[in-house]
Scaffold this motif. Structure first.
Motif, PDB file in Angstrom:
ATOM      1  N   LEU A 284       0.834  -1.210   0.000  1.00 44.79           N
ATOM      2  CA  LEU A 284       0.000   0.000   0.000  1.00 44.79           C
ATOM      3  C   LEU A 284       0.865   1.256   0.000  1.00 44.79           C
ATOM      4  O   LEU A 284       0.592   2.220  -0.729  1.00 44.79           O
ATOM      5  CB  LEU A 284      -0.918  -0.008   1.227  1.00 44.79           C
ATOM      6  CG  LEU A 284      -1.836   1.216   1.396  1.00 44.79           C
ATOM      7  CD1 LEU A 284      -2.831   1.295   0.251  1.00 44.79           C
ATOM      8  CD2 LEU A 284      -2.553   1.163   2.744  1.00 44.79           C
ATOM      9  N   GLY A 288       1.005   4.147  -2.872  1.00 43.64           N
ATOM     10  CA  GLY A 288       0.767   5.547  -2.538  1.00 43.64           C
ATOM     11  C   GLY A 288       1.899   6.455  -2.969  1.00 43.64           C
ATOM     12  O   GLY A 288       1.677   7.516  -3.564  1.00 43.64           O
ATOM     13  N   PHE A 453      -4.907  12.405  -0.937  1.00 42.84           N
ATOM     14  CA  PHE A 453      -5.592  11.323  -0.220  1.00 42.84           C
ATOM     15  C   PHE A 453      -4.894   9.981  -0.439  1.00 42.84           C
ATOM     16  O   PHE A 453      -4.884   9.125   0.458  1.00 42.84           O
ATOM     17  CB  PHE A 453      -7.053  11.256  -0.647  1.00 42.84           C
ATOM     18  CG  PHE A 453      -7.908  12.323  -0.020  1.00 42.84           C
ATOM     19  CD1 PHE A 453      -8.045  12.407   1.360  1.00 42.84           C
ATOM     20  CD2 PHE A 453      -8.565  13.266  -0.806  1.00 42.84           C
ATOM     21  CE1 PHE A 453      -8.816  13.407   1.952  1.00 42.84           C
ATOM     22  CE2 PHE A 453      -9.337  14.262  -0.221  1.00 42.84           C
ATOM     23  CZ  PHE A 453      -9.467  14.329   1.157  1.00 42.84           C
ATOM     24  N   ALA A 454      -4.310   9.778  -1.612  1.00 41.14           N
ATOM     25  CA  ALA A 454      -3.538   8.548  -1.855  1.00 41.14           C
ATOM     26  C   ALA A 454      -2.334   8.491  -0.928  1.00 41.14           C
ATOM     27  O   ALA A 454      -2.028   7.443  -0.324  1.00 41.14           O
ATOM     28  CB  ALA A 454      -3.094   8.488  -3.320  1.00 41.14           C
ATOM     29  N   THR A 457      -3.648   7.985   2.792  1.00 41.34           N
ATOM     30  CA  THR A 457      -4.098   6.616   3.042  1.00 41.34           C
ATOM     31  C   THR A 457      -2.921   5.664   3.200  1.00 41.34           C
ATOM     32  O   THR A 457      -2.874   4.849   4.128  1.00 41.34           O
ATOM     33  CB  THR A 457      -4.996   6.142   1.883  1.00 41.34           C
ATOM     34  OG1 THR A 457      -6.116   7.030   1.758  1.00 41.34           O
ATOM     35  CG2 THR A 457      -5.496   4.729   2.128  1.00 41.34           C
ATOM     36  N   GLY A 461      -1.817   4.106   6.819  1.00 39.32           N
ATOM     37  CA  GLY A 461      -1.889   2.648   6.880  1.00 39.32           C
ATOM     38  C   GLY A 461      -0.593   2.054   7.411  1.00 39.32           C
ATOM     39  O   GLY A 461      -0.601   1.176   8.284  1.00 39.32           O
TER      40      GLY A 461
END
Length: 478
Positions: A284, A288, A453-454, A457, A461
């Motif tokens: 993730l 991102g 926002f990417a 997040t 995370g």
């Protein structure tokens, strides 16, 4: 007496080289990475010069369009037969198409990297990408501006380059001893960034000087052909195949690699890895980070050219500048990380998370500021440069945490993480093409908010679920 003559012949031949052979191999890997990244980045430079702006409809207020939009700014390419009416959506597909092929072969290639670690497979993969680059102008001219053929060639180039990096990584493990690995790794990996900078800078200057976009493809394609010739003469899959290797260097490499364990994907406990939340947080985090990276690499020249109406030369210099700062700050952040780690006041996990969050949010915030700077060209370039500087903290954050999580399997798993991370290369240009239909600052503001926002997040995370502690499924877990 015959073996003695053979040895003497090889020793004399080896003396023709002032550099050790492992250093020559590292330089060949550097130039291979340099060439392949020029092939990736050059379309970001040339596409804004290839398309006409006649298809843009002014949907928003005049304040959303920079002042020079309707002026008689002289384009570098005045021949109407050399510019095409590709919509924003089509441009997005063109820019993303390379990564369709790249991801398709990169992920399987990571599983079979030892099988791909062959001089001829590696060389032909780079050559294949080079040929796809060279023929793009010819195909477009012959096919009467057919963008479908352009997309097909970019997909094919991506398929070739997806093989390049797993094959190079495996050959590197056979050539470079651990004692030389840090220094020569820096040389090898810097080829990608320097290739991107060179492509942005020289590509724009070539178009400005020649007044034809095809010159970029011919020049960079010719460099790829030259590299292939040098690789065929000097490159070898394994040290034992190289006739120029001295006995001393051969012994040095063999002695330092004699305990090297052959990487095998079969040994990895895939069930436990796939159930590992910290491992998925690394994927993730990579997606991102790459969202912001590919936004900059595929869209920066386009934004400067179409929104701010920079000249081709200005676009060239200002596109290369943020990546130069990325390169510089990567070293600074690496040095800072080592200094903090030596103090022993903070844990390795805390440092990784800190650099991840600072880098991601810093980059995301300054990208947002770009859209609110409107038509202030100096501010826009400054914010892009600061954003890329923050982005470089990723190199000591999420990027290398896979080696902390699994010292035993990290060398194999990092290729899987990188492979999934390149999904962003497929998504970013496509979504930008869908959103930015009228090339207004208003639309681009949506793009930068999505990027923010990417980043948020991915970083949060990793902050909550990530770790730099050795995973329970790694043999070195205590």
């Amino acid at each position: 007496m015959e073996p003695q003559k053979s040895l003497l012949w090889h020793e004399k031949l080896a003396k023709c080289f002032s550099l050790p052979q492992r250093h020559i191999v590292a330089l060949l890997f550097f130039t291979a990475t340099f060439n392949t990244h020029t092939h990736i980045a050059m379309l970001s430079t040339t596409l804004p010069e290839m398309v006409t702006r006649s298809n843009i409809t002014l949907k928003f207020n005049v304040t959303e369009i920079c002042e020079s939009f309707n002026t008689s700014l002289k384009p570098p390419i005045e021949n109407p037969t050399l510019v095409y009416d590709y919509s924003e959506h089509i441009q997005g597909i063109i820019l993303s198409s390379f990564y369709w092929g790249f991801v398709t072969t990169y992920v399987p290639g990571a599983f079979f990297n030892d099988e791909l670690a062959n001089k001829y497979i590696f060389g032909l993969a780079v050559l294949g990408s080079t040929i796809c680059t060279l023929v793009i102008p010819c195909i477009i001219f012959l096919e009467h501006k057919n963008w479908r053929m352009l997309i097909a060639l970019r997909v094919l180039a991506g398929l070739f380059e997806g093989i390049v990096f797993p094959a190079m990584d495996s050959m590197y493990q056979h050539w470079i001893p651990p004692t030389d690995r840090i220094t020569l790794s820096v040389i090898r990996t810097s080829g990608g960034l320097s290739g991107t900078i060179f492509s942005f800078l020289l590509g724009g200057l070539l178009i400005s000087a020649t007044e034809i976009w095809s010159s970029v493809f011919y020049i960079f394609g010719s460099l790829g052909i030259a590299w292939f010739c040098f690789w065929q003469l000097l490159g070898y899959s394994r040290p034992k195949h190289n006739p120029f290797l001295t006995t001393a260097e051969k012994s040095y490499i063999e002695n330092n690699l004699k305990n090297r364990e052959k990487r095998s994907w079969k040994k990895i406990p895939w069930g436990k890895v796939s159930a590992s939340v910290p491992f998925w947080m690394l994927i993730l985090g990579e997606i991102g980070h790459n969202w912001g990276w590919y936004l900059m690499m595929t869209q920066l020249p386009r934004y400067l050219k179409t929104i701010l109406n920079f000249t081709t030369k200005e676009t060239a210099y200002c596109s290369a500048l943020p990546f130069c700062f990325y390169w510089f700050w990567s070293g600074v952040f690496g040095h800072m990380f080592d200094l903090f780690l030596k103090t022993e006041y903070v844990s390795l996990t805390t440092l990784r998370k800190t650099f991840c969050v600072v880098g991601a949010l810093g980059s995301g915030i300054f990208m947002l500021l770009v859209s609110y700077a409107a038509c202030d060209g100096k501010a826009v370039v400054a914010w892009f440069t600061v954003a890329m500087s923050f982005m470089s903290a990723h190199s000591v954050g999420v990027k290398v945490t896979v080696h902390d999580l699994s010292p035993t399997y990290g060398g194999s798993l990092i290729e899987l993480v990188d492979g999934f991370g390149n999904i962003s290369g497929m998504m970013v240009p496509y979504f930008v093409g869908l959103i930015v239909n009228h090339q207004s600052i208003h639309e681009w503001r949506y793009v930068f908010w999505i990027s923010f926002f990417a980043y948020a997040t991915a970083s949060f995370g990793f902050l909550i679920f990530g770790t730099a502690e050795v995973a329970p499924w790694d043999p070195l877990f205590k």
